[in-house]
Each structure stands twice: as structure tokens, then as C-alpha cells.
Design an enzyme around this catalytic site. Structure first.
Site, mmCIF file in Angstrom:
data_model
loop_
_atom_site.group_PDB
_atom_site.id
_atom_site.type_symbol
_atom_site.label_atom_id
_atom_site.label_comp_id
_atom_site.label_asym_id
_atom_site.label_seq_id
_atom_site.Cartn_x
_atom_site.Cartn_y
_atom_site.Cartn_z
ATOM 1 C CD GLN A 112 -1.259 -2.351 2.097
ATOM 2 O OE1 GLN A 112 -0.076 -2.408 2.361
ATOM 3 N NE2 GLN A 112 -2.103 -3.258 2.483
ATOM 4 C CG ASN A 241 -3.099 4.751 7.222
ATOM 5 O OD1 ASN A 241 -2.740 4.894 6.065
ATOM 6 N ND2 ASN A 241 -3.658 5.702 7.923
ATOM 7 C CB CYS A 242 0.676 0.791 4.605
ATOM 8 S SG CYS A 242 1.971 0.882 5.823
ATOM 9 C CB VAL A 243 -4.969 2.745 3.504
ATOM 10 C CG1 VAL A 243 -4.966 4.244 3.498
ATOM 11 C CG2 VAL A 243 -6.185 2.201 2.783
#
Lengths: 426, 349
Positions: A112, A241-243
Site C-alpha cells: 500500500q 497506516n499503509c492504505v
């Protein structure tokens, strides 16, 4: 609660034997910073690089972007609960290094993470191409799991930013901006005729690798709650986060939340900016129902007339966005929502995964499926070969000459749903 | 730079040949501008020149659409245009269909920019708005001046390949195709301004009108599950290790079908997820968590279900457009039905 932000413009970062700020240049003893970061036993190696606006440089896969800040006066330290002790921040004075950021990269954690191009067509889509970026390439020791890997890099980034921020602790800021939020009763007395407005800030909490931390608390384990806008400016909320890169809120975005800034600009003049309500985007239906019940209840309790709701991510969180909007509108409170679109590469598809007629005031940050060509760069910091597997890439995204054809999704912050950019779609 | 060469299409009425009685007028080409072309020419100043005008009767065109499109195309091509303008047609239905059809064809076949103008209720709008830019005009020729004021600058932008702004800014009817562009103000500022307008009860324009959302009614229950063949279909991205068909981690352009004959359990050595929108750790450790082959095998052995279908279908739902998802679903459903599958368990992530 009142906070003064002292802005110190940084025009360049140079390596030197002593870390310090002189004029508008930050001098860095890189060995000192590296040994400061190597305290984490999960880190195998750290290298430091600098990428400047206009450079033919590509940074990827990018995990987080962080603006260096330091508390000059007032309670607590920046990044409370994650890097420093838990203590309520958001008041006193904070110095900010403007025009630069810490960017973390290294071996990919998931799918991501995204791209920052410092020049060329990709640079137009990311706000971070306009900053002098101190890039921290952080490699984990062998054999650690993805969750530990993510946390290790996250903390290393914050630690680097705090180290740089500290250099500005005793510096007289060139420009000071003041932000003040009054208590409920005070603000009613002060601005009896102005419409009362709250900001519902939705935070990505879909699970490990897609999480946001508030004073160190994993937001998916919290009920929606109220926070002063100035707390954000001291790093009360950080990205874990690694969205998909295009619409993830980096820590830099949380520190410089544009909805907060633009509401403050009209505060006391055209509206009364009452509070920020933070909520989560959990994956279970019960959680979605509960959290949206709570956001609508909290804004009703605050007796506001209007609310801006910002989303983070897409697809699954579209349902949270629509639930929040629908339930708040049902209480007679007017809403504007900020989102982005997944309308297909040809732009012909329906853009969101959920819809409701009460969502009649939408600001869009653009179609993330749009295909973009990124020419080869002279220098790549990180790993270019992950282009085919990151969200927005596809088989053959990376060409032998080093150019990349991919969806806009791959670019860090391109369709940010806090409304950070000018990109839109019709 | 030399002047942009423009060809203009008009009907018999605007060509000053006659009204309805001349609607069967056969196509003809003339040098330079005719009728409303004069006002376009004035508006272009020295940036563009109408080098030719093509005139055709409305009835004649609409009765011979295919043949006429060909003939007109040849006439238009002779002028070696850089830009094509049709109409405006206002609320004249047949004229609108002709303008839309020719403009779309010129754009496609000659590869040059084309533009027309119509009243929003003209039937030509629905038929051609996604194929060619249609400027929104008034419903009668009384709106000619206003129409040209909007059409001329947009036509020049198209010809010069300049970025095209939003429908509101440029005055064209939304094409139904979402196109990215840079606004003057950032999103947060637009949101605050929109909210203030909404609070005051003033008019505001949403940037994304809500679509008519598809609601799917659940199918009736299976009468006898112990005899049913059940298939597994997932948007959770479960694939054989190494993702042999290279399904994208986001915005999937394809789905894949895999044989699970003789496989009772999806192991970490053999299967993984390609999905980039959720924590892959637990799916990679045991892909049955997303695609429950193990449990369905047990149920099959215990006679709780008829049997598990030999193939599973998989894609990633992450960032995949609704249009692509619908296309995959239709193709998968067709195969499942022809393979005699009675029921499907759909799993996401």
C-alpha cells in the site's frame, strides 16, 4: 484552548559535523541521527538522503511523511502517547520547520505504500514534491513480521522528526500564528449569531497496517470522541497506516489538517468552529453502526448547525462516510462530505461504493483510477521494482527504462480526502 | 502559429436555404462561413478561420444516417480541418441528432476535436454527451449570441489541446465521464464555502451528484442444501502462491479461475492473497480464512452440502470500479450457471 505556531522556514538541508539550524538552512550530523534511530533492535540499517523540489528523484515505497515540530512552551511534547509521555497537548507555543519533511521509506511492508516524484508530471499531484525531504531509508532485521516492521518504521520516522524539531526549540520564529478554541459556553456567548460548525474527522482503522493512533491509542478500539483542533497540531494523531497512498492521511496531513485551518480562517467571522469529532472506520457492521450513531449523537449534543465530514480511504469506508452523513442529516444538521472517486480508468463507472440522497453536498478530490505516466528519474531512493504490486500498479507498470505507468492511486497524497489539494473531478 | 482551420456544420434553416419545406436538402459544401458561422468567425478573431461550411437538410440526414455520415465526412475531410463545430442546434431534435452524430464521428474518424451545442432536453444530448462535448444552450435561436460566447472559447481550447475545466466553468453538459482537473481552491476551502452556503439556504453545486444506487434483492433460499453444488467466489484476492495471473492489488482489471480438485485445505505454502486493501498477514497464514475450502470439504464429506464446485473465482475488490465488478460478475455468473452450480458463497475480506 490556545496554541501559537511559530513558523521557521527551512529552504535547504545540508550534512555537516554539527546538527543545527542557521538562518533558513538545517545542518545535519547524519551519524548522530542514525545512531539516535538505531536504538530500536528491530532496525538493521538506516541511511539518510535528501530530495529537493525539482530534483530528478523518485522516493518509493513511501510509508509516512512527517513535519518536524517541537513544543516551546505549554504542556507535553509532540507525538504524545507514541513518542513522548501521554499528556494533553494543543496549548502554549510550538515551533514548526516549514518547507521540509521527514519521509520514511525502505523495504515494502504491504502493498500500500506510494511514490513521491520530486519533478515531472507526478510531482504536480503530490504536495510533498514542494518540500525539502529528509529521506530516512529504514531496513528491518531479517525475519520480523509485517506488523513489527510497520511499527518500527513508524516510530523511526517520528523519532527523526522529533530530533529535527528539537533543533528549533530555542529559535525565534519568523511568523507566529495563533489558533484558539473556546469552551462551549464561552463561544456561545462570544458568537451568539454565528452558525455553529463541527468537523467530523474519520480515521482509517481497518486493521493492522491500516491504523491511526490518537495519544497512542489504536483508534479502532475507541468510541468516537471530541478533540480540540490544536491538539492535532502537536501530533496527537499520527498515521500508522499503509492504505492506498493517494488517500491516506500521513502524519504531515494530520499536523496540517486543511479543514481545521480553513475553518479557523472563518472562525469568529462567518462561523463558530466548535470542535473536532474523531471517529473510526472499522470493518465490522456493528462497529460502523455504533460509531456513526456516536458521531451523530456527539454533534447533536454540541448543538451544531453544520458539519464537515472527511473520509480516509475508499470502498469499505464509503459505507462509514454515508452512515455518518445520513445519520447527522437526519438530526437536522447540514453536512458537506469530502471524498475521492474510483470511477474506473475511463472515468465511466459509479464513483463510490455507497450512496444516499442526503449526501447532496460533496467535495471530490478526484478520480484515483486515472492512469498516469511517470517518466524515468535519475535517482531512486528506495525500491522501484515494487511498482507492479503496490495499490494502483499493475503487471508491467514498471518499464525497463525506469518509467512507470500506473493509476494515480500510487502517488502519495494525490487524492487526499481532507481536501489538502486542488485536484478534483466532474 | 498558423490559424486553426475550422469546418462548420449547419442545417438547411441556418444555411438560409429554407425551413421545413427544404428539410430534404442534400448535403453541400461551401468555402468560408455561412449564417451563424459569421459570429463564430468574429469571436475567433485571428486565432481560427472557418475554411468551409457543410450544409445538410435535417430530414435528409436523419433518413440516410449511415450513408450521409460517410458523405459528409468526406466533404469535411477535403477542407483539412483542425477543428469541427456543429450547430448549435438548440431544441431542434433532428438537427441535434445530426450535430451530435457528425461531431462524434468526426472526432473518432478524423481524430480532430469536435464540439456542438444544444438545449439540455434535446434528444441529441443523451445520445452523444459521452462522445463529444456539447455546450448547454437556450432552447431557441434567440440564444445564438449566448451559445457562441460559450462555444467559441471552448472550441479554441479543444483545438489547442489546453486542459478543459469543469462543466460549470466551461458551459458544457456533464459528459457522465469523470475527468480530473485542478480547481482554483483546495478541497477543504471548497467544503467550508459549500457548507456556509448550505447553512444560509443559498444555492450550491455538489461536485458529485449521488448515483442511483443498485440494490440487489437476495435470491430465494436453496430448497435442499444437501444436494446443492456450491461454488466459492471471492473479492478477497486469494490466489495460488506467486499470483500467476498477476491480479492487481488494487483496481483489478481481471478475475481468475482456479481448479481446486483434490485440495482439502489452502496452505500457506500454496496460497496467498493479492489484495492490497487489508492486512494480508492472516490470509497469507491460512487462506481458508477468506476462501473457506477446508470447511466446505468437510461439509461435503459429512453430507451437509452436495459438493464444492471444482473451481473458485477470485479477484480483488480493492479500488475496483463498480463497472469492472459488474462485468466480472456477469461473466462469472454465466459460467457458474452453465456448469450447473446451484449456489455461491461470496466472500470479501
Amino acid at each position: 484552548m490556545k496554541l501559537e505556531l511559530g513558523k521557521i522556514p527551512i529552504h535547504d538541508v545540508k550534512f555537516d559535523s554539527e546538527s543545527r539550524i542557521e538562518g533558513n538552512t538545517l545542518y545535519l550530523n547524519q551519524e548522530e541521527l542514525i545512531s539516535h534511530l538505531m536504538v530500536d533492535e528491530n532496525i538493521k540499517s538506516i541511511t539518510i538522503d535528501v530530495a529537493r523540489p525539482g530534483d530528478k528523484t523518485r522516493i518509493m515505497p513511501v510509508k509516512d511523511v512527517i513535519e518536524p515540530r517541537v513544543k516551546v512552551s505549554g504542556k507535553g511534547q509532540v507525538f504524545p502517547g507514541t513518542l513522548s509521555k501521554v499528556e494533553t497537548v494543543g496549548q502554549g507555543r510550538t515551533n514548526v520547520l516549514k518547507g521540509m519533511a521527514v519521509v520514511t521509506t525502505g523495504k515494502i511492508v504491504g502493498f500500500q505504500e506510494g511514490i513521491i516524484d520530486m519533478s515531472g508530471p507526478g510531482a504536480d499531484y503530490t504536495p510533498f514534491s514542494k518540500l525539502v525531504n529528509l529521506v530516512v531509508v529504514c531496513e528491518p532485521v531479517e525475519g520480523i513480521d509485517q506488523h513489527t516492521h510497520e511499527k518500527t518504521v513508524r516510530i523511526a520516522g517520528l523519532r527523526a522528526a522529533a530530533y529535527l524539531g528539537n533543533l528549533a526549540k530555542d529559535i525565534e520564529a519568523e511568523e507566529i500564528e495563533t489558533y484558539e478554541t473556546y469552551t462551549v459556553k464561552e463561544s456561545m456567548e462570544k458568537f451568539p449569531d454565528l452558525p455553529r460548525v463541527a468537523y467530523v474527522l474519520m480515521l482509517q482503522t481497518q486493521g493492522l497496517l491500516h491504523d491511526t493512533y490518537v495519544y497512542g491509542v489504536d483508534m479502532k478500539h475507541s468510541l468516537p470522541t471530541i478533540i480540540y483542533p490544536t491538539e492535532l497540531m502537536d501530533g496527537a494523531i499520527i498515521s500508522g497506516n499503509c492504505v492506498s497512498a493517494c488517500d491516506k492521511n500521513t502524519t504531515y496531513h494530520h499536523l496540517n489538517n486543511p479543514v481545521v485551518e480553513d475553518l479557523f480562517k472563518k472562525h469568529g467571522k462567518e462561523l463558530n468552529f466548535v470542535a473536532v469529532v474523531i471517529t473510526n472506520e472499522n470493518v465490522y457492521l456493528d462497529d460502523k453502526e455504533r460509531s456513526s450513531d456516536w458521531t451523530s449523537k456527539l454533534v447533536e449534543f454540541l448543538d451544531v448547525d453544520g458539519v464537515i465530514i472527511s473520509q480516509e480511504g475508499f470502498g469499505n469506508p464509503d459505507t462509514d462516510l454515508i452512515m455518518n452523513c445520513k445519520k447527522i442529516e437526519a438530526k437536522g444538521i447540514k453536512t458537506v462530505i469530502i471524498t475521492d472517486e474510483y470511477a474506473g480508468r475511463d472515468g465511466a463507472s459509479q464513483s463510490l461504493a455507497d450512496a444516499d440522497e442526503s449526501a447532496n453536498a460533496v467535495v471530490t478530490a478526484g478520480n484515483a483510477n486515472m492512469v498516469i505516466e511517470l517518466p524515468p528519474m535519475d535517482k531512486v531512493i528506495g525500491y522501484q521494482e515494487v511498482a507492479d504490486v503496490i495499490a494502483g500498479g499493475f503487471a508491467g507498470s514498471l518499464k525497463p527504462d525506469g518509467s512507470i505507468t500506473a493509476e494515480l492511486q500510487v502517488i502519495v497524497g494525490a487524492t487526499n480526502e481532507l481536501g489538502f489539494n486542488k485536484l478534483s473531478a466532474r | 502559429m498558423s490559424k486553426i482551420r475550422v469546418v462548420h456544420y449547419i442545417n438547411q434553416f441556418f444555411g438560409q436555404i429554407g425551413g421545413e419545406e427544404k428539410a430534404d436538402h442534400k448535403p453541400e459544401a461551401r468555402e468560408g462561413f455561412v449564417g451563424p458561422g459569421m459570429a463564430f468567425q468574429a469571436s475567433f478573431k485571428d486565432k481560427a478561420e472557418i475554411v468551409g461550411t457543410v450544409i445538410c437538410g435535417d430530414s435528409y440526414f436523419n433518413e440516410n444516417i449511415e450513408a450521409e455520415t460517410e458523405e459528409l465526412l468526406t466533404m469535411i475531410e477535403t477542407f483539412k480541418p483542425d477543428l469541427f463545430i456543429a450547430g448549435p442546434a438548440f431544441n431542434a431534435g433532428r438537427y441535434g441528432m445530426a450535430c451530435g452524430s457528425i461531431a462524434a464521428t468526426v472526432k473518432e474518424k478524423l481524430g480532430i476535436p469536435a464540439l456542438t451545442g444544444m438545449y439540455v432536453e434535446n434528444p441529441g444530448v443523451d445520445s452523444f454527451k459521452s462522445k463529444v462535448h456539447i455546450v448547454s444552450t437556450k432552447d431557441s435561436a434567440a440564444g445564438m449570441r449566448d451559445a457562441i460566447k460559450k462555444m467559441a472559447p471552448l472550441a479554441l481550447k479543444l483545438a489547442l489541446g489546453e486542459p478543459i475545466g469543469s462543466p460549470e466553468e466551461e458551459g458544457y453538459i456533464p459528459t457522465g465521464i469523470r475527468v480530473n482537473f485542478f480547481e482554483e481552491k483546495r478541497g477543504s476551502e471548497r467544503a467550508v464555502e459549500m457548507l456556509l452556503k448550505k447553512l444560509k439556504g443559498e444555492e450550491f453545486t455538489t461536485e458529485y451528484p449521488m448515483p442511483d444506487f443498485d440494490r440487489v434483492d437476495p435470491s430465494p433460499a436453496i430448497k435442499d442444501i444437501t444436494k446443492a453444488t456450491i461454488a466459492l467466489v471471492t473479492s478477497g484476492g486469494i490466489v495460488p502462491k506467486g499470483n500467476p495471473d498477476r491480479i492487481e492489488s488494487s483496481s483489478a482489471s481481471k478475475y481468475a479461475k482456479y481448479d481446486i480438485e483434490g485440495i482439502d485445505d489452502l496452505t500457506a505454502e500454496e496460497y496467498e492473497t493479492a489484495h492490497g486493501g487489508y492486512d494480508p498477514v492472516y490470509a497469507n497464514k491460512d487462506a481458508d480464512r477468506v476462501l473457506p475450502v477446508d470447511v466446505l470439504r468437510e461439509f461435503g464429506k459429512e453430507g451437509k452440502i452436495g459438493k464444492l464446485h471444482r473451481y473458485f473465482y477470485t479477484t480483488t475488490g480493492n479500488g475496483t470500479s463498480v463497472a469492472n465488478a459488474k462485468k466480472f460478475a456477469a461473466a462469472i455468473a454465466k459460467e457458474l450457471v452453465s456448469d450447473g452450480v446451484d449456489a455461491v458463497i461470496l466472500t470479501s475480506t
